[in-house]
Each structure stands twice: as C-alpha cells, then as structure tokens.
Design an enzyme around this catalytic site. Sequence first.
Site, PDB file in Angstrom:
ATOM      1  N   GLU A 488       0.973  -0.997  -0.085  1.00 20.04           N
ATOM      2  CA  GLU A 488      -0.078   0.413  -0.357  1.00 20.04           C
ATOM      3  C   GLU A 488       0.886   1.289   0.497  1.00 20.04           C
ATOM      4  OE1 GLU A 488      -2.709  -0.808   3.483  1.00 20.04           O
ATOM      5  OE2 GLU A 488      -3.626  -2.522   2.528  1.00 20.04           O
ATOM      6  N   GLN A 602       4.646  -4.275   1.972  1.00 28.29           N
ATOM      7  CA  GLN A 602       5.123  -5.941   2.635  1.00 28.29           C
ATOM      8  C   GLN A 602       4.668  -6.819   1.635  1.00 28.29           C
ATOM      9  OE1 GLN A 602       0.549  -4.225   3.544  1.00 28.29           O
ATOM     10  NE2 GLN A 602       0.677  -7.014   3.321  1.00 28.29           N
TER      11      GLN A 602
HETATM   12  C1  BGC Z   1      -2.328  -4.270   5.704  1.00 29.91           C
HETATM   13  C2  BGC Z   1      -3.176  -4.656   4.460  1.00 29.91           C
HETATM   14  C3  BGC Z   1      -3.920  -5.845   5.320  1.00 29.91           C
HETATM   15  C4  BGC Z   1      -4.570  -5.267   6.271  1.00 29.91           C
HETATM   16  C5  BGC Z   1      -5.323  -5.465   7.559  1.00 29.91           C
HETATM   17  C6  BGC Z   1      -2.953  -3.328   6.093  1.00 29.91           C
HETATM   18  O1  BGC Z   1      -2.316  -2.608   7.027  1.00 29.91           O
HETATM   19  O2  BGC Z   1      -1.518  -4.018   4.473  1.00 29.91           O
HETATM   20  O3  BGC Z   1      -2.817  -5.595   3.858  1.00 29.91           O
HETATM   21  O4  BGC Z   1      -5.543  -6.513   4.684  1.00 29.91           O
HETATM   22  O5  BGC Z   1      -3.768  -4.203   7.741  1.00 29.91           O
HETATM   23  O6  BGC Z   1      -4.280  -6.747   8.633  1.00 29.91           O
END
Ligand code: BGC
Length: 769
Positions: A488, A602
């Site tokens: 993200e 990630q």
């Molecule tokens: C992550 C997502 C994840 C969400 C809930 C976010 O920080 O980037 O991939 O779905 O957290 O765990």
Amino acid sequence: MKDYIKIDEWKIIEEGFDPHVHKVSESIFSLGNGRMGQRANFEEAYSGESLLGNYVAGVYYPDKTRVGWWKNGYPEYFAKVLNAANWVGIDVQLDGEQLDLAKCEVSEFRRELNMKDGYLKRNFTAKTASGKIVEVEAIRFCSMADDETGAIKYSIKPINFSGELTITPSIDGDVKNQDSNYDEKFWDEVSKEAKQDGGYVQMRTKKTGFEVATGMKFNLTLDGNAAEIIAEPIDKEKYVGTVVKLKAGEGQTVTLYKYAANLSSQNHPSDQLAELTYAVLDKISAKGFDTMMAEQAEAWAKKWELNDIIIDGDVSAQQAIRFNIFQLNQTYTGEDDRLNIGPKGFTGEKYGGSTYWDTEAYCVPFYLSTAEQRVTRNLLLYRYKQLGKAIENAALLGFKNGAALYPMVTMDGTECHNEWEITFEEIHRNGAIAFAIYNYVRYTGDEAYLADYGLEVLLAIARFWSQRVNWSEDKQQYVMLGVTGPNEYENNINNNWYTSTLAVWCMEYALEVIEKVKSIDNAKYEALVAKINFDIITEGERFKHIIANMYLPYDEKQQIFLQQDGYLDKEQILVKDLPATDRPINQKWSWDRILRSCYIKQADVLQGIYFFEDQYDIDTIKRNFDYYEPRTVHESSLSPCVHSILAAKLGDEKRAYEFYLRTSRLDLDDYNNDTEDGCHITSMAGTWMSVVEGFGGMRMREDKLSFQPFLPEKWASFSFHIGFRGITIKVTVSKDGVKVQNLSDQNIDLLVYGKEQTVAGGAEGIFAN
Ligand code: BGC
C-alpha cells in the site's frame, strides 16, 4: 521495540507496573473465546491511560463514513465491532478511599496470561495516598466450554489496617468506541435490573438493532467463609451495580466471585434475553468458579492437543509461537459461519473487527491444518453467502453481468473501506478469496464444495477480472490500470505484477473448475450456468484470450518480475541505508514521500511467488527475493512471515529464522510500536505458517502432504500437529531427522524430502534427508 515481557514456555508475564506500557499490555493480555473477548482492562477503577474494550463477535454498528472529500462509490458506513458492556468492573474502596493504581504506590505487580489453561491472573500490592496497603489477586477468563460466559475471582487482603471495604461489581453499558467517527455512542438501553446479588443490562445497537444482555451474579467470602455484607443495588443509565460493604480485619482475605454472561439476539430471541441470561448465570454460579476453571483448562487442553507447536531449546521462540496460536484460538473457533476473523480480533478497535483478505491469505492455512474441516468451510461459506453483495458492490463501480468485487473490509458483505486507492484499487483481495477455495479443496479433497458453492464464486470473480482489464493497442496485450497491490506504499499504479498474475490464475482456475464440476455433476453445472447466465462460449473464450495475452511486467535486465510499470524509475536506496530515525516510515514520513519511494510495505511480488511457488524455479524465486526483500520495510505485520517461508525455501536458514523471530514476537516485543491498538491476530496465522511451511517445509504435492524440513540452528528440535483428511500426525524435526507419528488408525501417504513414505495408523516413521 520493547522487551518487558518475561520469557516462559506457557505464560506471558509482566512484572512491575509501568503505566507507559499499560495499553500495550491490555492488548497482549487480552482474553477471548470466539464468541466474545476483551482487552486486559483492570477490574478496579483506573484513571490512567487505558483503552477499554469488550467485544461480542458479530455485533457491529455501521458508523457513518467520515472523509475529507467524498467520491462516488464510497460506502456510506464503516461497520465496526462495538465496544460492548464492560462486565469486568469491580470498584473497590478502602475505608472510603478509592483503589486506583494510577494513584497508588504499586509494588509486586505481576500479570500473567496462562496460555495452557486459558486465564489471566494479576497480583499487586498497592499503598493508597493515606498509607493503606492491600494485596490483590484477580483471576479471570472467557469460558471456552460455554462461550457466552466468563468469570472473575477477585481477592483483596488488607495488610496494615482493618476497616470497611466497599466493593461494587458492575455491568456498565455506558461505553463508547474510541474510534467513533462522530463521537457518538452506539448503544441504547433496552432494560436493566440491579439486584442484591447481581443484575443485567440489555442494550440495543443503533441502526443494526442487535440486542445484547450482559449480566452478572456474584458472591463474597471472607477467609473462605460466607461474609456478612450489606448489599445495595444501584443503577444509572445503562449501568447496574451492587454496592457491597463489609468489614475486613488486617490479614483477612475478601474474595468476590463474579460470574458473567453475554447473550446476543443473534442467537436468542430479544424478548427472552434477560430471562435466559439469568438462567445462564444461575447455571454457572451453581457450578462455581473452580469447576468453570477446570472446564476451561480441559477445553484448552483439547485445543492444544491439535494446535501446539513445541520448540525445544529456545524458550523465547516457544513462548512466542504459543502466544500466536493461543490468540488465534481465542479469536475464531469456527462454530458459526456468520463470524470471521478481524485483523485485531478482540484485542482492540483498529480495523473494526471486520473481515479482510487476511482471512483467506493467512488464516485459512492455519485452520485447515489445526481444526476440523468444517471450520475452514465456514470461513468459505461466509464469503459465499456474501456473493450477492459482492456483485452489487461491483455493479456500483460499473461492472456488469454478475461480476463480483468482494469488499476490502466488511462485516455483512457491504464494502466499508473508504479510501479510493484501496476501496476501488486494492482489488487483489478478490484473488485471495479464489485462492482460498483452491487451497481448501486441494487440502481437504472436498470437490463437492466446488459444485455446491465454489464455482459460483469463482465465475463471479473471473467475470470481474475479465472486465477490469483492458486491451492496450500499444502493447497488443491486456493491461490492468489503476491498482494498488498488497504494497500500500504505492497507489494507483499500472500493471501490478501480483494483481495481474492473480487475475490470470483466477480465470484459469475458474475454467479448470468448470471442467471438474461438469465431470462431478453435470446437472449441477447446467443449473448454475442457467442461474447466473454464464455463457461458456463468449465469456469462456474471453477468459482464455486474456490468459494468453495478459501483460505481466518483467525486467529483462535483472530478470525479475516488476512490481509495477514504474517501479524502476524510483530512486533505489535500500532499507539498510535508511537512517534508523526515519523508521517506521509510516510514522516518520509524509505520505507523498512514501508513495514516491521504492519502499515496500509488505510482500507483493513475493506474495505471488509464495502462492504460486510451483510455477517458478528456484533461481527465479531467489532473484526476486534478493531484489525485493532489501527494499521491504515490513511495516505490515503480514510481511515477515511470507519472507520467512521463502527464505526457508531458498535454504537461507539464517534469514528464515530472523523473519520468524520478527513475526512471532511482533506484538510481544511491540516491533511496530502499535501493539497498544491491539494484537495482529491475522498475522499470527502467518507465524504458524513460518514454522510449518517454513521450517517444516510443508506443502501439498500430488494430493499428499509433503515435508522438506530443516532445524533452525538454535533449536534442539521442534514438533507440530497436522490434521489432514481425518488423520492427525505429529511431526518432530530434530538432529536425528524427521519423525512422523500417525495418531490415527488409518495409514497416511506422505512425501518426505521428496520421497514417498507411508506411515501406518498408530505407527511412526523416522526419515532423514
Ligand atoms: C495491510 C493489509 C491488511 C490490513 C489488515 C494493512 O496494514 O497492509 O494488507 O489487510 O492491514 O491486517
């Protein structure tokens, strides 16, 4: 990073009271039983910083969206699991002076989460401002044996005085969510009653109309005998309590047994909740605290029998893996297909207790191997039941003809997320849902699921992908524009390798499953095709054309998959060259700086390689790992586990171990400085994967379980249990090789270090590499 948790194989221990880490501890020491859960808030009043949290699974409130600039397609609400009535409260006054650890001198403070038997215990000695000293011990649990109940044993011993103790056990429904968008309270009172020995409050959520009755029943003893008390029931708005006064001499112990029940209209008729709550309270108080606790230990023993991972020679690693397994079991038990796994479980408000792709991508493997098949099936059915809403959701965004886009965040199937770059663009979640179906069927062999439910979901997802791509005249290939991958820290990018790869795979798999279902039950296939108006000629051909002509970015020079078209234009400074003071970048940098950087939050390309490992040779995996890992900041807790598994696959035992430590102690040591918001429950399943799939090298191959284990240098041995198609095996990896004990009476065929092996029912086999 913090490291105040004491190391112990079965317990999480905090010694000494430090108010600065109290909120972190409230998360770590949380309790739950799948149906309800709570942060480790103190029973007695506490005026210091704290995040109050009691949650009832599936009871949520659609909080009106708050955004700076509205965009068409945004959901109106964010569904949140609510902070519900607090049933742990026990106010204590010593000769009229309030016991409040924020205002006392505290010594001998010890908190202990006993993971073996499933309870929380707290001891302390407190000296009040006027000099009164008391010793307190509090033990409590959320019952696994009866998931609508919990109990507390709270003992107070005056050390240097004799006097009057005023003890007020209460149920307090006058609570709110700290993350409430408009500072609203989400509950209305329905009814309440305060009695000499207990009471209840029944509340109704605004808008959603869930009703929950929370009740208590208590009794007190003085040095183990019935105590002479004066009890006065009191009530306020949304609150009931009983003010109990009694005399206690120096050195005498007053013990309050408080039994609690939480019954929801999801499971009982609303107009009977109060009556049923009293009946449950009568039942458990008649049973008594000790019996309830013995039942609790028994229920946990059963869980551990199937779930435990034993690490010999490294107590810190042992404690960590048990903590992860413990929290997962506290969060989701798989009893109810209306429930799912919030990323923070019952340990905080963040992520609203809603469902994310985490469930399918991370939690499914854990539950497949450690719980009965129906548990994972329930997780899949949850999404199946929400297919209609996923189709509506896609239609809102302009997709047609039964295309489904599952929400990024949801409670009942409606999208709740409201940042355009995620809501509209982080669409890879659709692929994880398809992958979970594949994973479930490949693991369990339950092909009937495909005909009954799976194919319908797969076709709707494949339809979405086929509409989401477009033909590029320039490239003479299909492209996928304007997406956000799991990373993200880049938004609105074009051709995210992971998302596009997953999209192609979904279409391929849907086509494969069409053939499978036709062969299993052609009538069911025809009925489905008619129901959803699927045209195998036009739609199937389009899928095939996309599969054959999809653009997947690749860098020829470095021979790596490209995370997205523009990735190589970014300034490439590796994470190791970032000053420590800049990290975590999500707390230190502006968002625009993050977006323009090459830093990866990630696993993204590597997440795809993890899913589809069999499609890539080891050199390809290594090149991509070596390229992307040094650019990854792992600021999502979901990241280190995937890296640990891939490092293990590459034989990089040192890094596999480092990532394992990071994933397994992420919350215990507060690596990302955010444990106070709650624990990262869904990533805990990733920790389990790091041991079983990473060090244990477990995979599904040729319709069998396959193991390729290695023993981390620091460990003398490790073992884990795996449930597979009705058979339970225990796998122990030590310096002598791999021992597989078959705990069932049927034979099991396995692959160990690539060779076929059969272990007869009740027998064991020892295999070396
Ligand atoms: C992550 C997502 C994840 C969400 C809930 C976010 O920080 O980037 O991939 O779905 O957290 O765990």
